[in-house]
Design an enzyme around this catalytic site. Structure first.
Site, PDB file in Angstrom:
ATOM      1  N   ASP A 181     -23.514  50.643  20.226  1.00 14.22           N
ATOM      2  CA  ASP A 181     -23.668  51.928  19.541  1.00 14.22           C
ATOM      3  C   ASP A 181     -24.738  51.762  18.444  1.00 14.22           C
ATOM      4  OD1 ASP A 181     -23.042  54.480  18.615  1.00 14.22           O
ATOM      5  OD2 ASP A 181     -21.238  53.846  17.558  1.00 14.22           O
ATOM      6  N   GLU A 188     -30.317  53.051  17.680  1.00 12.54           N
ATOM      7  CA  GLU A 188     -31.605  53.807  17.629  1.00 12.54           C
ATOM      8  C   GLU A 188     -32.687  53.021  16.900  1.00 12.54           C
ATOM      9  OE1 GLU A 188     -28.615  55.066  16.699  1.00 12.54           O
ATOM     10  OE2 GLU A 188     -28.244  56.082  18.602  1.00 12.54           O
ATOM     11  N   ASP A 221     -22.321  62.234  19.102  1.00  9.45           N
ATOM     12  CA  ASP A 221     -21.268  62.855  18.284  1.00  9.45           C
ATOM     13  C   ASP A 221     -21.257  64.372  18.390  1.00  9.45           C
ATOM     14  OD1 ASP A 221     -20.873  60.259  17.632  1.00  9.45           O
ATOM     15  OD2 ASP A 221     -21.722  60.393  15.623  1.00  9.45           O
TER      16      ASP A 221
HETATM   17  C1  NOJ Z   1     -21.080  56.545  16.056  1.00 10.16           C
HETATM   18  C2  NOJ Z   1     -20.706  56.875  17.461  1.00 10.16           C
HETATM   19  O1  NOJ Z   1     -21.511  57.915  17.937  1.00 10.16           O
HETATM   20  C3  NOJ Z   1     -19.238  57.227  17.522  1.00 10.16           C
HETATM   21  O2  NOJ Z   1     -18.887  57.487  18.857  1.00 10.16           O
HETATM   22  C4  NOJ Z   1     -18.412  56.092  16.963  1.00 10.16           C
HETATM   23  O3  NOJ Z   1     -17.068  56.462  16.969  1.00 10.16           O
HETATM   24  C5  NOJ Z   1     -18.858  55.795  15.540  1.00 10.16           C
HETATM   25  N1  NOJ Z   1     -20.259  55.460  15.553  1.00 10.16           N
HETATM   26  C6  NOJ Z   1     -18.063  54.642  14.900  1.00 10.16           C
HETATM   27  O4  NOJ Z   1     -18.353  53.444  15.514  1.00 10.16           O
END
Ligand code: NOJ
Length: 958
Positions: free
Chosen positions: A540, A543, A617
């Protein structure tokens, strides 16, 4: 009579509604001010202004780029030459051009800058960075398809000032290169489909020394040498170096692609006007908090592939550039094609591509079908990996399952309520203080026992590992990374410090081969203690997300291995991490032969080879649910089909209706995972009260029932790039009414057509049908027929609107199990819908769902055909060293049921069918039952226990 409120009361009510809205959905808006508009990005603004100036001058304008005829050479299917750009000071800037004609039928145009190639420039601020324009995007994105054509030739029939090259299948393609001003037309069968620099926006900002601008200098240099945004200053040691090019698609009214944006599938115009955007589509991988919908704003990933589509023709361009990129889109009526029946009169699309740095490098694909684009683009950047079987089943995630006991309990509850799932996920807080490759000793004291419980029902665990490393003495990853020089550096060449989940952090630089190699060793079972073979990885925030960085990412003047600036490589940064993680998962132990699973948030062209993606998100709203369809479809046609969205919405709490509809939609995402923010209420399916729990369970069961077809669709994508879920234009490329549709989808090649319900309170769906085949309701065989119109399908809350197109054989597994792993030896059901000629076709691909043994022939690949009342199964696989052994292990896996929908009336009195296996008539029969249905619903016939082996050649004679 309607009661009318006095004006003052109406205003008070309105105000109350607005205030209530704020209270109910806190902070729903993106922090727009933290991200640039084109007008706040120096190079985007300059290129747009250039385009405006060129357009304003009209025919009095002449592009200052000329291909010098004496430099042109054509050899081995490559054309070389020098484009000379004459500046306003009459300075001549030499720009080497290479046009390559590839065996695949693609053409590639590369323009570089001679001075920079030769290193004859000065870099400011004593910076260590490279002098060339970035030319390594290919290294990360491209894996094949670069063989030069064996037959491209110069067309002898040419005119003064033009060079014409014939190439492609049967020399049916032609590139016409005009020397002065330089432009290129790409033709197929004598008709122009793609044009470069027809509008004259080609703009290569060349290197120049920084001089004090003269008082009356016409040029605004305010963003050339430094640029400040939101308190961060970019030092730009090479000064302005952007590139821009207009690419037109004459006669095309639709363009698709260039993910990732939360927008419609058919891209909008971006220069204002009703229903259009004001800003270009932006590609600059970013962590955007609470992103806005119907927007050209950048998101987490970037694939610079655009395809243009019109009746009977699809063409595409792939802009191979890893720097920040903006794309303007404008449509105009085309005099070239006045009779075209496009949307309104807008039948030509002009795109304007603007990148901040790097060489100009564009591939052109001339189609003619959407499948041709998938294939040729996949040949270049790689096809999606064939995932393990579990990876295409249902994933249960939230931020966070808080202890190992919590995970075990969730696992047990799924079983108690008989709801299937395959994978449970751990978000960032399973770690010890957000230090990756560790476990929180208080909350996860016994990860192995947790993993063992999951393994008992063939379930897996995915854990999150991010690229930011907590900067803390004594943390082995941090210490080693810093000591070895494996972290990204700042503009002064020191380790870059920023903030992310762990607080003060540094970032692994996987551009460095040594760093990437070391990073892959961290996942070994002996290093990442507490992990076992059923643990897989979520990368995650890659970017990369940097909480205190400009636009929530790294400064552009940071330096990566090889002395490339972050500016040069930003969009490909995430992929370097994925490659290393992929390698890691193939080498956690000696002799590892299982396929990795990685989920990524950031991506670029090529990421599909190693990972699945999700749309980040999102929010628990109906609008967010609706936008997932065009987003997932767009990824599919852009070469990255293993795509999904957080089911239920990441932020906020969905009500039962929204959650139910989201599951009914999510079962059509190739990557199917529920996820939720840490501040949301728990919403695992078993916690939802009845009847919605039942509806969600039914949707999940439908996904599991169709897993054989999902796996087959993934296999197809892995060999020819076809999307796993397909938009209307892709399946019916000649039906103009379907081109803009992005709220319904076809599932693989199965003929299943669904339009998930994405609006509150709806109890029907209006599915658009392009062709005049019969379509049957999946559940009760209601018949819908009628081309080019919408059909109303009942869709009360318990129902997924799903149709089966006539002409298909659909493989299913109908026995409910706890996980996909437990379905391995289950028998198959084949559902047959007959087309207008009474025929049907289908395919099935099966392997062990886990290892690479399929590469040695350990798989079953069958085609099913129904004709003249005979259903037959044929081998379409090739043999390998493991074929016989695999077939043996599968010999007891049979077909337990065949359902023929809408069979011939003459079958009414039939009670049995004859079975012929391996060419031998054994005299075996199986019973058949013909079921008549009332008018409007198709009758059907069910063959029980034909018991033919799924891996064998057989016939069932009705
Ligand atoms: C950002 C991610 O997009 C999300 O899915 C995740 O729960 C959070 N980071 C925490 O790791």
């Amino acid at each position: 009579m309607a009661r009318s409120w006095p004006v003052s009361v109406r205003w008070t009510l309105l105000l109350l509604v607005v205030i209530l809205g704020w209270l109910v959905i806190p902070g729903v808006a993106v922090k727009r001010e933290s991200f640039k508009y084109c007008s706040q990005s120096g190079f985007c603004k300059r290129n747009r202004a250039y385009a405006d100036e060129v357009s304003a001058k009209g025919s009095s304008w002449s592009s200052p780029y000329e291909l010098e005829p004496s430099t042109i050479q054509f050899k081995d299917s490559q054309l070389h030459g020098i484009i000379v750009k004459t500046t306003s000071e009459n300075e001549k800037v030499r720009l080497p051009l290479t046009v390559s004609f590839l065996e695949s039928g693609a053409a590639r145009v590369v323009i570089d800058e001679e001075k920079r190639l030769k290193g004859e420039i000065d870099i400011r601020h004593n910076s260590q960075i490279r002098k060339e324009r970035y030319n390594e995007a290919e290294k990360w994105a491209v894996v094949g398809g670069l063989d030069l054509s064996k037959s491209a030739t110069l067309n002898a029939n040419t005119e003064e000032g033009l060079t014409k090259v014939l190439y492609g299948p049967g020399s049916s393609f032609q590139a016409i290169i005009r020397h002065a001003p330089f432009d290129v037309e790409f033709q197929r069968d004598g008709e122009t489909h793609v044009q470069f620099n027809k509008q004259g926006y080609l703009n290569m900002e060349h290197w120049r020394p920084k001089l004090e601008p003269e008082e009356d200098s016409p040029e605004d240099q305010s963003t050339w040498w430094e640029e400040t945004f939101d308190g961060n200053t970019d030092s730009k040691p090479r000064g302005p170096e952007s590139l821009g090019l207009d690419i037109s698609f004459p006669g095309y009214s639709h363009v698709f692609g260039i993910p990732e944006h939360a927008d419609s599938l058919s891209l909008r115009e971006t220069r204002g006007g009703s229903g259009n955007h004001e800003d270009p589509y932006r590609l600059y991988n970013s962590d955007i908090f609470e992103y806005e919908l119907n927007s050209p704003m950048t998101l987490y990933g970037a694939i610079p592939l655009m395809q243009a589509h019109r009746k009977d023709s699809t063409v595409g361009v792939f802009w191979l550039n890893a720097a920040e990129t903006w794309i303007d889109i404008v449509k105009s009526s085309s005099s070239a094609n006045p009779l075209s029946l496009g949307v309104g009169s807008k039948t030509t699309t002009h795109s304007h591509w603007i990148s901040e740095a790097g060489q100009l490098d564009v591939f052109v694909f001339l189609g003619p079908s959407p499948r041709d684009i998938s294939k040729i683009y996949g040949e270049l950047t790689g096809y999606t990996q064939l995932p393990q079987q579990f990876a295409i089943a249902y994933h249960q995630c939230r931020w966070n399952y808080v202890t190992d006991e919590d995970v075990k309990e969730v696992d047990a509850q799924f079983d108690k309520y008989q709801i299937p799932y395959d994978v449970i996920w751990l978000d960032v807080d399973y770690t010890d203080d957000r230090k990756y490759f560790t476990w929180d000793p208080m909350t996860f004291p016994n990860p192995i026992s947790m993993e063992e419980q999951l393994d008992d029902s063939e379930r897996k665990l995915v854990v999150l590992i991010d690229p930011h490393i907590k900067n803390e003495d004594g943390y082995f990853v941090s210490e080693k990374m810093k000591k070895q020089g494996f972290a990204v550096k700042n503009k002064d060449g020191n380790i870059y410090d920023g903030h992310c989940w762990p607080g003060a952090s540094n970032w692994i630089d996987c551009f460095n081969p040594e760093a990437a190699k070391w990073w892959s060793t961290l996942y070994r079972y002996d290093k990442f203690k507490g992990s076992s073979p059923n643990v897989f990885i979520w990368n995650d925030m890659n970017e990369p997300s940097v909480f205190d960085g400009p636009e929530v990412t790294m400064p552009k003047d940071n330096i990566h291995w090889g002395n490339w600036e972050h500016r040069d490589i930003h969009n490909v940064n995430g992929v370097t991490l994925l490659n290393s993680t992929f390698k890691a998962l193939t080498s956690r132990k000696k002799g590892e032969n299982r396929r990795p699973f990685i989920l990524t948030r950031s991506y670029y062209a090529g990421a599909q080879r190693v990972a699945a993606m999700w749309t980040g998100d999102n929010q628990a709203t109906w609008d967010h649910l609706a936008i997932t369809l065009p987003m997932v479809l767009n990824n599919g046609i852009s070469g990255f089909p293993f795509a999904g969205a957080d089911v239920g919405g990441f932020f906020h709490n969905p009500g039962p209706e929204l959650l139910t509809r989201w599951y009914q939609t999510g079962i059509w995402y190739p990557f199917f995972r529920a996820h939720a923010h840490i501040e949301t209420r728990r919403r695992e399916p078993y916690l939802i009260s009845r009847p919605h729990r039942d509806y969600i369970s039914q949707a999940l069961r439908l996904r599991y029932q169709l897993l054989p077809a999902w796996y087959t669709a993934f296999h197809e994508a892995s060999v020819n790039g076809t999307p796993i879920v397909r938009p209307q234009f892709y399946v019916h490329p000649t039906d103009e009414q379907g081109f803009a549709l992005d709220d319904q989808l076809y599932f693989g090649s199965t003929g299943l057509l669904t339009k998930p319900v994405v609006s509150e309170g709806a109890n029907s769906a209006d599915i658009y049908i392009s062709d005049d085949e019969k379509y049957y309701d999946y559940f009760d065989y209601t018949v819908y027929q009628g081309a080019k119109k919408r059909h109303i399908i009942p869709a009360p809350i318990e129902k997924v609107p799903l149709l089966m197109q006539g002409g298909h054989v659909l493989p299913r597994k109908d026995r409910p199990r706890r996980s996909s792993g437990l379905m391995k030896w289950d028998p198959y059901t084949l559902v047959i819908t007959l087309d207008k000629n009474g025929e049907a076709d289908g395919t099935l691909y099966v392997d062990d769902g886990e290892s690479y043994e399929y590469q040695r022939g350990a798989y079953i690949h069958r085609s099913f055909h129904f004709q003249d009342s005979v259903l037959s199964s044929h081998d379409i696989g090739t043999k390998g060293s493991k074929t016989a052994e695999y077939l043996k292990t599968m010999s007891h896996v049979k077909v337990e049921k065949v359902i023929v929908v809408d069979p011939p009336k003459e079958w009414q009195d039939k009670v049995s069918v004859t079975i012929i296996e391996d060419g031998v008539t054994t005299g075996t029969t199986a019973s058949m039952q013909y079921v008549s249905q009332p008018a409007g619903k198709a009758s059907y016939a069910v063959v029980k226990k034909p018991d033919v082996a799924i891996g064998k050649t057989w016939r069932i004679e009705f």
